[in-house]
Each structure stands twice: as structure tokens, then as C-alpha cells.
Design a protein around this motif. Structure first.
Motif, mmCIF file in Angstrom:
data_model
loop_
_atom_site.group_PDB
_atom_site.id
_atom_site.type_symbol
_atom_site.label_atom_id
_atom_site.label_comp_id
_atom_site.label_asym_id
_atom_site.label_seq_id
_atom_site.Cartn_x
_atom_site.Cartn_y
_atom_site.Cartn_z
ATOM 1 N N GLU A 138 -5.079 13.009 -6.575
ATOM 2 C CA GLU A 138 -5.523 11.618 -6.593
ATOM 3 C C GLU A 138 -4.606 10.820 -7.513
ATOM 4 O OE1 GLU A 138 -7.398 8.729 -5.086
ATOM 5 O OE2 GLU A 138 -8.613 10.539 -4.851
ATOM 6 N N VAL A 139 -3.764 9.968 -6.943
ATOM 7 C CA VAL A 139 -2.860 9.126 -7.725
ATOM 8 C C VAL A 139 -2.798 7.745 -7.095
ATOM 9 C CG1 VAL A 139 -1.406 11.021 -8.570
ATOM 10 C CG2 VAL A 139 -0.821 9.876 -6.417
ATOM 11 N N GLU A 140 -2.297 6.778 -7.867
ATOM 12 C CA GLU A 140 -2.056 5.444 -7.334
ATOM 13 C C GLU A 140 -0.683 5.443 -6.662
ATOM 14 O OE1 GLU A 140 -1.715 0.784 -8.813
ATOM 15 O OE2 GLU A 140 -2.682 2.273 -10.093
ATOM 16 N N VAL A 141 -0.669 5.342 -5.350
ATOM 17 C CA VAL A 141 0.574 5.462 -4.591
ATOM 18 C C VAL A 141 1.342 4.143 -4.619
ATOM 19 C CG1 VAL A 141 1.581 5.859 -2.320
ATOM 20 C CG2 VAL A 141 -0.359 7.240 -3.086
ATOM 21 N N VAL A 142 2.597 4.226 -5.043
ATOM 22 C CA VAL A 142 3.502 3.087 -5.016
ATOM 23 C C VAL A 142 4.387 3.140 -3.776
ATOM 24 C CG1 VAL A 142 5.451 1.970 -6.189
ATOM 25 C CG2 VAL A 142 3.482 2.782 -7.512
ATOM 26 N N ASN A 174 0.809 -1.225 0.000
ATOM 27 C CA ASN A 174 0.000 0.000 0.000
ATOM 28 C C ASN A 174 0.842 1.276 0.000
ATOM 29 O OD1 ASN A 174 1.024 0.080 2.583
ATOM 30 N ND2 ASN A 174 -0.945 0.340 3.607
ATOM 31 N N GLN A 202 4.309 7.953 -7.308
ATOM 32 C CA GLN A 202 3.855 6.934 -8.253
ATOM 33 C C GLN A 202 4.940 5.920 -8.626
ATOM 34 O OE1 GLN A 202 1.035 8.540 -11.406
ATOM 35 N NE2 GLN A 202 1.784 10.453 -10.515
ATOM 36 N N ARG A 227 -7.925 15.056 -4.248
ATOM 37 C CA ARG A 227 -8.654 14.112 -3.396
ATOM 38 C C ARG A 227 -9.883 14.746 -2.761
ATOM 39 N NH1 ARG A 227 -5.784 9.487 -1.535
ATOM 40 N NH2 ARG A 227 -6.935 9.635 0.431
ATOM 41 N N HIS A 240 -4.962 17.017 -13.348
ATOM 42 C CA HIS A 240 -5.281 15.880 -12.489
ATOM 43 C C HIS A 240 -6.211 16.280 -11.354
ATOM 44 C CE1 HIS A 240 -2.127 13.850 -14.693
ATOM 45 N NE2 HIS A 240 -2.438 12.723 -14.080
#
Length: 309
Positions: A241-245, A102, A284, A308, A305
Motif C-alpha cells: 500500500e503506497v501513494e502511487v506517483v 493518478n 512513489q 493491499r 509496510h
């Protein structure tokens, strides 16, 4: 923008994804292992360079292979490392980060040579010629030393900023009180505000720093975005809002984006938006140096973009 980033330099070794450590001498296959430059000075320097600043960095590392690698990574990013001093009797600071699926990042950390940086190591003349000084981790070198450095910068018209390193639970007000009158921009996270101010409310804690002389406090709050606190009031800036790596280096990226925005004459809110965009771009991928972006690309990201909230 001619900036000196001074303070904490770390070599990060990041492993992803790690859900648990194998028992005994067991082994687990992972997707990625990377080494990157990091720390509240070096990590901020990386993103400042991407955003078009002329960056010189200053701090203490060892003469070990870890230090060699750290310098190589910084120089590859276009950062001047002339003012990084090397210790023959102390190891370079390093961190092993097993990154969870996560994006959480527990750490195993070696303080190393960062603790040894002192007044005899400061490039005083070159510091006076900079437009900006960003001091990362002043609590490691001591409040009185940090105050001397920041006061010298202010005396020569240099814009000053400070980010903290220690988690809030280890912070006390006396660790930073002497340096606060010389800080234009304080850039802690929410946990650090509460810990170092010794207050229980975020805004009350930030205002305590303002009362001591800080010009503006920009508080990072992870996925909740940033909180700007000035004598005139407070303002929130949402995260993207991004997909967190991996969240490693996101705070440093925010600091870099915020300071670059300020250097361009943007309002604090506009600068915080650039900081949030830089943090989102770094989040990311793996490590503080993730993302091949420049200032126009970061600005475009911010415009296109969703946030949130």
C-alpha cells in the motif's frame, strides 16, 4: 550475482502531471520533467544495481545525443555498458510519457535501434561467465534469435529469465514458443500472459508456458500484486500500500527484486515479496530510477509496510 541484462534500452522523457494536451499551440505548466534510462533490459538493470548485483547490460542504441544520455544515466548508476552496441543509421529508442495525476502513463514511443540487435552483437564468452541472464523484449529480436541466446546461457549453467515488452493484444504464442524451453523464470504482466498464451484464463495461460518448458511464471498484476505459477500450484503475493506517483518501471523493478531474491537463495514467494517492495519504492516517484534504496532498505520496507490485502 553477476547478471547480464539484454534487450530493450529506452530513454524515457516523463512529464507530470498531465491531465490533457493543450489545444493548438497552447501551453500548460507542469511540476516535473525528467529523463531516465528505461526498458525491459535497462530499467531492470537500474534496480538490480541498487540491490547489490554486478550488472552488465547489452543491447543496441544509436550514436545520437539520446544514446549518449542513456549511456551516461546507466553508467552513473554503476552499470557496465561495454556490451551496448551503437548504430550510426538508427535512432536510440525513446518514449515520451505524459503521466496522469493518478499515475497512469500513456506513451509516445520510438522503437529505434532495439529492433536491430542480433546474434553478431551478443558477447557470447562473457555471457557464459555470468550467473544470470535477463532477456527483456525477446519478441523484438525474434523468437529464434532469443532462443539461441537463452540456449547458450543454459548450456553454461546461467540462470535465465525473460520479460516481455509488447502489450498482450499484440502478442501471439508463436512469438515466444521457441524460447520457452530455455527460460527458468518468465516475468510477464497479466495482460501479456493472456495475449501471448492465447488463452482466456490467467492460470491456464501461465500453465501453457510451463508445459512448454518454463520453470516458473511470476505474473505482475499491478495493484493486485503478483501471481506465482509453478508445476506444483499457484500462490499470490499482495502489492504494498503506497501513494502511487508513476507506474513507469514498476514491472522492471519487480523483475529485478524477484531475481535478486532468487540469487540469494530465497524462496519464490520471498523473492516476489522483494520484487513487490522494489516496485512499490519505484512507484512513489517519477521514472524507472526513482528511489535511493539498497537491499537492506528494500527488505526493511517489506517488513514494515502494509500490503493491499
Amino acid at each position: 550475482m553477476k547478471v547480464v541484462t539484454m534487450g530493450v534500452h529506452v530513454l524515457d522523457v516523463l512529464v507530470r502531471p498531465v491531465e490533457e494536451i493543450p489545444e493548438g499551440q497552447g501551453a500548460t505548466l507542469v511540476e516535473d520533467i525528467r529523463m531516465t534510462a528505461a526498458g525491459t533490459a535497462a530499467g531492470t538493470a537500474l534496480t538490480l544495481a541498487k540491490l547489490g548485483a554486478e550488472v552488465r547490460t547489452a543491447g543496441a542504441i544509436g550514436t545520437d545525443p539520446t544514446g549518449d544520455m542513456l549511456l551516461q544515466l546507466l553508467e552513473r548508476a554503476g552499470i557496465d555498458t561495454e556490451f551496448v552496441v551503437r548504430r550510426i543509421d538508427t535512432a536510440t529508442s525513446a518514449t515520451v510519457l505524459p503521466i496522469r495525476p493518478n499515475g497512469d502513463r500513456p506513451s509516445l514511443h520510438l522503437l529505434g535501434a532495439n529492433l536491430t540487435y542480433g546474434l553478431d552483437d551478443v558477447p557470447w564468452d562473457e555471457l557464459a561467465e555470468a550467473t544470470h541472464l535477463h532477456l527483456g523484449g525477446p519478441e523484438l529480436i525474434g523468437a529464434e534469435v532469443a532462443a539461441r541466446i537463452l540456449a547458450h546461457a543454459k548450456e553454461h549453467g546461467v540462470v535465465t529469465s525473460v520479460d516481455l515488452l509488447a502489450p498482450g493484444e499484440l502478442g501471439t504464442y508463436d512469438q515466444i514458443e521457441p524460447l520457452l524451453p530455455y527460460v527458468d523464470f518468465l516475468l510477464p504482466n497479466d495482460d501479456q500472459v493472456l495475449g501471448f498464451s492465447e488463452e482466456t484464463d490467467l492460470v491456464t495461460g501461465a500453465k501453457k508456458f510451463l508445459a512448454a518448458g518454463v520453470g516458473l511464471v511470476a505474473v505482475t498484476r499491478g495493484g493486485e500484486g503478483a501471481l506465482l505459477v509453478t508445476p506444483e500450484g499457484t500462490e499470490t503475493v499482495p502489492a504494498f500500500e503506497v501513494e502511487v506517483v508513476d507506474t513507469t518501471g514498476c514491472g522492471d523493478a519487480f523483475s529485478a527484486g524477484f531475481l535478486r531474491g532468487i540469487s540469494l537463495g530465497r524462496t519464490p514467494r520471498e523473492a516476489a515479496v522483494l520484487g513487490s517492495a522494489a516496485a512499490a519504492l519505484v512507484a512513489q516517484g517519477l521514472g524507472s530510477d526513482h528511489g535511493d534504496f539498497d537491499l537492506p532498505e528494500a527488505d526493511e520496507f517489506a517488513m514494515t509496510h502494509k500490503t493491499r490485502s
